[in-house]
Design an enzyme around this catalytic site. Structure first.
Site, mmCIF file in Angstrom:
data_model
loop_
_atom_site.group_PDB
_atom_site.id
_atom_site.type_symbol
_atom_site.label_atom_id
_atom_site.label_comp_id
_atom_site.label_asym_id
_atom_site.label_seq_id
_atom_site.Cartn_x
_atom_site.Cartn_y
_atom_site.Cartn_z
ATOM 1 C CG ASP A 1 -10.133 18.793 31.871
ATOM 2 O OD1 ASP A 1 -9.408 19.001 31.608
ATOM 3 O OD2 ASP A 1 -10.344 19.303 33.240
ATOM 4 C CG HIS A 2 -12.180 16.482 29.456
ATOM 5 N ND1 HIS A 2 -12.264 15.865 28.863
ATOM 6 C CD2 HIS A 2 -12.505 16.781 31.407
ATOM 7 C CE1 HIS A 2 -11.499 14.199 29.774
ATOM 8 N NE2 HIS A 2 -11.483 15.024 31.167
ATOM 9 N N GLY B 1 -13.833 11.555 38.852
ATOM 10 C CA GLY B 1 -14.657 11.785 39.661
ATOM 11 C C GLY B 1 -14.853 11.339 41.290
ATOM 12 C CG HIS C 1 -7.784 13.537 32.304
ATOM 13 N ND1 HIS C 1 -8.837 14.776 31.333
ATOM 14 C CD2 HIS C 1 -6.929 13.671 31.250
ATOM 15 C CE1 HIS C 1 -7.985 14.886 30.612
ATOM 16 N NE2 HIS C 1 -7.297 15.318 29.927
ATOM 17 C CG ASN D 1 -5.702 16.803 34.110
ATOM 18 O OD1 ASN D 1 -4.499 17.521 33.625
ATOM 19 N ND2 ASN D 1 -6.778 16.981 32.953
HETATM 20 ZN ZN LIG Z 1 -10.386 14.747 31.903
#
Ligand SMILES: [Zn+2]
Length: 360
Positions: free
Chosen positions: A82-83, A224, A251, A289
């Site tokens: 991821d990322h 987040g 995401h 995600n």
């Molecule tokens: Zn992400």
């Protein structure tokens, strides 16, 4: 069964308009909960390793926990980075057995820019101009293409990113750390989020130039967030999807409104051209995600168990209910994404059957 590539799974999800959950797991209990949930739902699943988890657990532990879970499971399991920050990290993950990679060109470019300027917290104007610059686009194409060429030589697909999907921390100066998520974000924040959106024409060119297999697009979500109050720009998604014709990736899904029913229940009215996760599945989103929501589910149960059993000395008795709560949350998400029943294989499950037996 052995780990599988995300390539065919995402293409099928894209064709049939369902989503495959890509869940971030930070410890053994989370890996087990996610794989057991996928197995009970007979769903294919992606377990992804974030940059934070790579630092916390180390590459080998993070990768091997997922590999072991996959070996025991009867459903297809993908190990995804991821990322990914750069070419070298992607090479290391490929060597470690990852079956799906990602390069986040925007984040990589912003990190390089912070290092060069010595300015660790550039203003939003600086970030926005950098993210949307021709120079950033070209650099993103250059590095993504290198990673795609390398990964495709080993039949491993690559996710790329266009636009910038911000973090909620980026807006704390405006909304305050104690923001309670009971309503939509202020309009000023929404305008900033929109300035970082992926551009459909750029997306088309980017996919042609790089050959990436899937694309994470900035279209309204924010990493987040503690509750789902954010709508997605469905019109933008639709345009990017019809121009690129590859699976798109959402995401920051923990902060996105899941269904119209949820929006009505919380009194949030998505505007014109805006929609929910359920809508996004019809407009090209094939990988979803999930991280923050899983962490909250797990940690809330740990907290509750600690409060109820202050004298408990056995870590397993605290973690088991947290694992159970997480598993049930993941099952709900898999059903929402429509991937239940899409992971039938001929393999027999060995999950939960590997306890040490005394020889007869
Ligand atoms: Zn992400």
């Amino acid at each position: 069964m052995p780990l599988v590539s995300s390539k065919e799974l995402l293409l099928k999800a894209h064709r049939e308009h369902f989503g495959i959950g890509a869940f971030n797991a930070n410890n053994m209990e989370m890996v087990q909960a996610i794989i057991e949930a996928a197995e009970e739902e007979k769903a294919p699943v992606i377990l992804q390793v974030s940059q934070g988890t790579l630092k916390y657990a180390g590459l080998e532990f993070a990768a091997n926990l997922v590999k072991t879970g996959a070996e025991l499971a009867s459903v297809p399991v993908v190990l995804h980075l991821d990322h990914g920050t750069d070419f070298y990290q992607n090479v290391r993950c490929l060597r470690a057995g990852f079956t799906s990679l990602m390069y986040d060109g925007t984040e990589g470019m912003l990190d390089a820019c912070k290092k060069m300027s010595g300015d660790n917290k550039p203003s939003f104007e600086v970030i926005y101009k950098k993210v949307q610059s021709q120079e950033a686009f070209e650099e993103n194409v250059r590095i993504t293409k290198m990673i795609v060429d390398m990964a495709h030589a080993c039949d491993v697909p690559v996710e790329a990113e266009l636009g910038k999907i911000p973090r909620i921390d980026d807006f704390w100066e405006i909304i305050g750390k104690k923001f309670n998520y009971s309503a939509r974000l202020p309009e000023s924040v929404q305008k900033m989020v929109e300035k970082l959106f992926a551009d459909p024409k750029n997306a088309e060119e980017f996919v042609q130039l790089t050959g990436c297999d899937s694309l994470a697009v900035a279209c309204g979500s924010i990493h987040g967030m503690k509750a789902g109050t954010q709508p997605l720009n469905i019109r933008l998604l639709d345009e990017i999807s019809s121009r690129t014709n590859i699976p798109l990736v959402l995401h920051g899904s923990s902060g996105v409104i899941k269904t119209m029913k949820d929006a009505e229940a919380s009194g949030i009215r998505p505007g014109k051209n805006e929609g929910t996760i359920e809508d996004a599945l019809r407009y090209g989103i094939s990988k979803i995600n999930v991280s923050t929501e899983l962490q909250i589910t797990f940690i809330d149960m740990v907290r509750k168990e600690m409060e109820n059993n202050p004298g408990e000395k056995d870590v397993r008795k605290i973690f088991l209910p947290a694992k159970t709560a997480l598993k049930s949350r993941v099952r709900c998400l898999i059903r929402l994404f429509g991937s239940s029943g899409k992971g039938h294989t001929g393999f027999v499950s060995k999950l939960g059957k590997s306890e040490i037996m005394h020889p007869e």
